[in-house]
Design an enzyme around this catalytic site. Structure first.
Site, mmCIF file in Angstrom:
data_model
loop_
_atom_site.group_PDB
_atom_site.id
_atom_site.type_symbol
_atom_site.label_atom_id
_atom_site.label_comp_id
_atom_site.label_asym_id
_atom_site.label_seq_id
_atom_site.Cartn_x
_atom_site.Cartn_y
_atom_site.Cartn_z
ATOM 1 N N CYS A 39 -1.218 5.918 8.962
ATOM 2 C CA CYS A 39 -1.662 4.704 8.435
ATOM 3 C C CYS A 39 -2.844 4.669 7.750
ATOM 4 O O CYS A 39 -3.091 5.595 6.810
ATOM 5 C CB CYS A 39 -1.828 3.578 9.796
ATOM 6 S SG CYS A 39 -3.345 4.212 10.821
ATOM 7 N N ARG B 176 0.579 -1.203 0.018
ATOM 8 C CA ARG B 176 0.052 0.085 -0.030
ATOM 9 C C ARG B 176 0.914 1.323 0.149
ATOM 10 O O ARG B 176 0.591 2.339 -0.667
ATOM 11 C CB ARG B 176 -0.846 0.031 1.232
ATOM 12 C CG ARG B 176 -2.105 -0.993 1.075
ATOM 13 C CD ARG B 176 -2.940 -1.154 2.443
ATOM 14 N NE ARG B 176 -3.645 0.161 2.398
ATOM 15 C CZ ARG B 176 -4.455 0.658 3.644
ATOM 16 N NH1 ARG B 176 -4.466 -0.380 4.596
ATOM 17 N NH2 ARG B 176 -5.038 1.459 3.751
#
Length: 280
Positions: A238, A179
């Site tokens: 995050c 990611r």
């Protein structure tokens, strides 16, 4: 501010202490779009239901897992019957996954008596300690402690952008490498792939050893390899502000004092076309 953890040995010896509140702040496990249904709830005895995703989150905010307001936290403190002299022990069913988020939120509201159970429920079960399958309901109190918002725990997108432009903080991203580098599809629709300019990748599992956090020496060495000196300001991010708190707690354990979490995280940054994204 010293980050406090307690061991399972300590909790076992204090489990019936009336000055203790043991609170389960696990998050629901999701497979696809459906939550896993457990045949029986597994808990540490005397646990209260922390309701992290509802009562200790601003569910009316447009972004997922948004930090609660002072009013939210005060309602939570009343519901949990927390008084000023009581210590709050937080744990989750993954070990150290969502409990650090609850700890971060409570610290940001002045609840310095909150501590984390190192290793959480998995460590407790591994040691074959007693369990229960139902929550305890605390007796109502009229003198619940009141939240007092503290600065220095969360930052906004504007503050992150300023840190990028001024090179004034090290930004650490707790998402997976796939990611972070834009190789994997984001789980939320409308999210661009990649990361913030200048950010470095620190997948949250790298600060853990089994169910709990690595040793202080190991954590210090890990942050040093990322370029953090003892006085480097750190901004943690995050996907939606949960695992950013895991690496945030790890940094606190390692002795870093200026550690803040970007609450909007990639849910906000990745969806805002005006904010820069890179994949290198």
């Amino acid at each position: 501010m010293t980050t406090r953890t307690v061991t399972t040995d300590w909790l076992a010896s204090h489990l019936n202490d009336p000055a203790l509140r043991v609170i389960d702040v696990s998050m629901a496990k999701i497979v696809g779009r459906e939550p896993i249904i457990y045949p029986a709830l597994t808990l540490i005895p005397n646990s209260q239901d922390g309701q992290l995703e509802s009562a200790l989150t601003d569910i009316d905010a447009p972004l997922p897992n948004t930090a609660p307001t002072r009013a939210h936290v005060n309602r939570w403190l009343v519901g949990q019957a927390i008084q000023s002299q009581q210590r709050i022990v937080l744990y989750d069913n993954q070990g150290c996954y969502s409990a650090p988020r609850a700890w971060w939120v409570l610290q940001s509201m002045g609840m310095t008596q909150s501590v984390l159970l190192q290793g959480g429920l998995p460590q407790w079960q591994q040691e074959q300690r007693p369990i229960t399958h139902s929550y305890s309901s605390p007796e109502p109190v009229v003198d619940a402690v009141q939240a007092v918002p503290q600065s220095g725990w969360f930052v906004t997108a504007q503050e992150v952008m300023a840190a990028i432009q001024q090179n004034s903080a090290l930004i650490l991203d707790a998402r997976s490498p796939g990611r972070f580098y834009g190789k994997s599809t984001e789980p939320r629709p409308g999210m661009r792939a990649g990361h913030m300019p200048g950010a470095k990748n620190l997948p949250f599992a790298e600060v853990l050893d089994g169910h709990g956090f690595k040793s202080v020496a190991q954590l210090r060495a890990l942050f040093q390899t990322l370029g953090a000196t003892p006085v480097t300001p750190l901004i943690m991010t995050c996907g939606s502000g949960i695992t950013a708190c895991v690496i945030g707690v790890a940094a606190r354990l390692a002795g870093y004092q200026d550690v803040r979490v970007y609450d909007g995280s990639w849910s906000e940054w990745g969806a805002n076309q005006s904010l820069p994204v890179v994949t290198d």
